[in-house]
Design an enzyme around this catalytic site. Structure first.
Site, PDB file in Angstrom:
ATOM      1  N   TYR A 204       0.942  -1.193   0.053  1.00 56.55           N
ATOM      2  CA  TYR A 204       0.054  -0.202   0.040  1.00 56.55           C
ATOM      3  C   TYR A 204       0.888   1.368   0.033  1.00 56.55           C
ATOM      4  CZ  TYR A 204       0.877   0.670   4.918  1.00 56.55           C
ATOM      5  OH  TYR A 204       1.699   0.869   6.164  1.00 56.55           O
ATOM      6  N   CYS A 205       0.241   2.331  -0.414  1.00 57.08           N
ATOM      7  CA  CYS A 205       0.948   3.610  -0.400  1.00 57.08           C
ATOM      8  C   CYS A 205      -0.121   4.542   0.530  1.00 57.08           C
ATOM      9  CB  CYS A 205       1.205   4.215  -1.628  1.00 57.08           C
ATOM     10  SG  CYS A 205       0.053   4.663  -2.570  1.00 57.08           S
ATOM     11  N   TRP A 206      -0.176   5.839   0.345  1.00 60.12           N
ATOM     12  CA  TRP A 206      -1.041   6.798   1.002  1.00 60.12           C
ATOM     13  C   TRP A 206      -2.449   6.704   0.674  1.00 60.12           C
ATOM     14  CZ3 TRP A 206      -2.041   9.167   5.041  1.00 60.12           C
ATOM     15  CH2 TRP A 206      -2.990   9.982   5.084  1.00 60.12           C
TER      16      TRP A 206
ATOM     17  N   GLY B  76      -2.626   4.976  -4.730  1.00 63.95           N
ATOM     18  CA  GLY B  76      -2.583   5.587  -5.993  1.00 63.95           C
ATOM     19  C   GLY B  76      -1.259   5.100  -6.858  1.00 63.95           C
TER      20      GLY B  76
ATOM     21  N   TYR C  10      -3.073   3.586   2.965  1.00 67.58           N
ATOM     22  CA  TYR C  10      -3.145   3.783   4.265  1.00 67.58           C
ATOM     23  C   TYR C  10      -4.157   4.528   5.029  1.00 67.58           C
ATOM     24  CZ  TYR C  10      -1.596   6.028   8.738  1.00 67.58           C
ATOM     25  OH  TYR C  10      -1.632   6.261  10.214  1.00 67.58           O
TER      26      TYR C  10
END
Length: 372
Positions: free
Chosen positions: A101-103, A106, A130
């Protein structure tokens, strides 16, 4: 599960499974983002370093998304790219059930997923990243606090309530999650988590406690705490739930409480400082920590009592330096009798109508159905 974006409709079930089962996660955000707040089962394997992220951010603001993407690819290329992809693939090999995952789910996690796929490693990323998982935890935390009955375990300082919390199987160990012993003297040698990390871990712990409570038909159990555990703040929803919760009071003799406090705050804490700093520097830091902790409560003690206990502490530290830690029992007993006991008794009297049981360790364990 096959690689690709996770279906939004299944996110709630996915997030619940991730947190209840401690599913391993790759956090592809920059280290500074990870340090501020992440999840207990995640590891930091970033797409970009802090400096690289900052440069791309400036470029995005000045020249737009496409220019920022091109700069990012120029910064993370060649051997640097190979090393980072290799780290993700190694993690995926060891944790095939995991996710990345990222923020917000995206560009960064898309790029990571694409590069892993090009290296013949299919690994799924989390829709919403996240931010979505954090939102899920906040919503679930507030739902549990508002809908489920809690049971508080109270008692004077030194009763060793934590051991019962840990042994219940249906509790959230607030002190453990905050890495703090819960008083002015509660600082741990290895420090505390960030507030976001504390809140994330607390919400996950409550999800697990809720599941266990449902299986046993027993209410979730919490230690009766104040708003602050060192620098970690209990969220308002939990504080509100605790204020209306029933209380079980664990009773122990003064001798037992002095013994527990001596072991916990003196012997164990010095051992922690020795492990953290080494023998050469540990005792001075340990002594300063105790001295400053006592200084922080001087106003509540009053000048005369503070001076007397401070002298006892100084004598105990001098003896301890020479190999005798037993003199600490003197100032610990004075502090319990003159400070902690009156304060806790006053606070408990204001909630006496919430007390549903009180007794010694064996009686409380029997009442709570905890193996003694």
């Amino acid at each position: 599960m096959s690689a690709g974006l996770i279906d939004t409709s299944s996110n709630m079930a996915l997030f619940r499974s991730i947190f209840l089962n401690d599913i391993p996660l790759i956090d592809t955000r920059a280290p500074i983002e990870f340090e501020k707040g992440a999840f207990p089962s995640s590891v930091s394997l970033p797409l970009m370093t802090n400096d690289e992220r900052a440069k791309v951010g400036v470029c995005y603001k000045q020249h737009g998304q496409q220019a920022a993407i091109e700069l990012g690819h120029s910064l993370v290329c060649g051997g640097v790219k190979e090393q980072r992809v290799a780290a993700w693939i190694e993690f995926a090999r060891r944790n095939p059930q995991g996710y990345l995952y990222c923020w917000r789910g995206g560009l960064r996690s898309q790029i990571c997923e694409q590069w892993m796929t090009e290296a013949d490693c299919d690994y799924p990323r989390v829709d919403g990243g996240y931010k979505a998982m954090r939102r899920f935890l906040i919503d679930e935390f507030e739902r549990i606090c508002s809908q489920h009955p809690l049971l508080l375990l109270g008692g004077r300082t030194g009763c060793n309530k934590t051991a019962l919390i840990e042994g219940s199987g249906r509790a959230a160990d607030l002190e453990g999650l905050a890495n703090h012993l819960g008083s002015s003297f509660g600082r741990r040698a290895d420090g505390q988590p960030s507030q976001l990390n504390f809140e994330n871990a607390l919400a996950i712990s409550m999800l697990k406690a809720e599941r266990q409570a449902a299986q046993t038909g027993q209410p979730m159990l919490f230690e009766d705490e104040g708003r602050l555990l060192g620098r970690c703040v209990l969220p308002p929803a939990l504080m509100a739930a605790m204020k209306r919760s029933s209380i079980v009071v664990l009773e122990a003799s003064l001798e037992e409480r002095v013994e527990h406090s001596h072991r916990n705050y003196i012997l164990n804490k010095l051992a922690e400082w020795q492990q953290q700093l080494g023998e050469a520097y540990a005792f001075d830091t340990f002594a300063e920590d105790l001295t400053q902790a006592l200084f922080r409560v001087r106003k509540r003690l009053g000048g005369v009592v503070y001076g007397e206990i401070s002298n006892l502490l100084e004598q105990a530290l001098n003896a301890h330096r020479k190999g005798d830690p037993e003199k600490h029992r003197g100032w610990i007993e004075r502090l319990l009798v003159d400070y902690y006991d009156p304060m806790y008794d006053y606070q408990l009297r204001s909630r006496s109508d919430l007390i549903v049981f009180r007794g010694d360790r064996a009686a409380v364990c029997d009442w709570l159905n905890i193996e003694f």
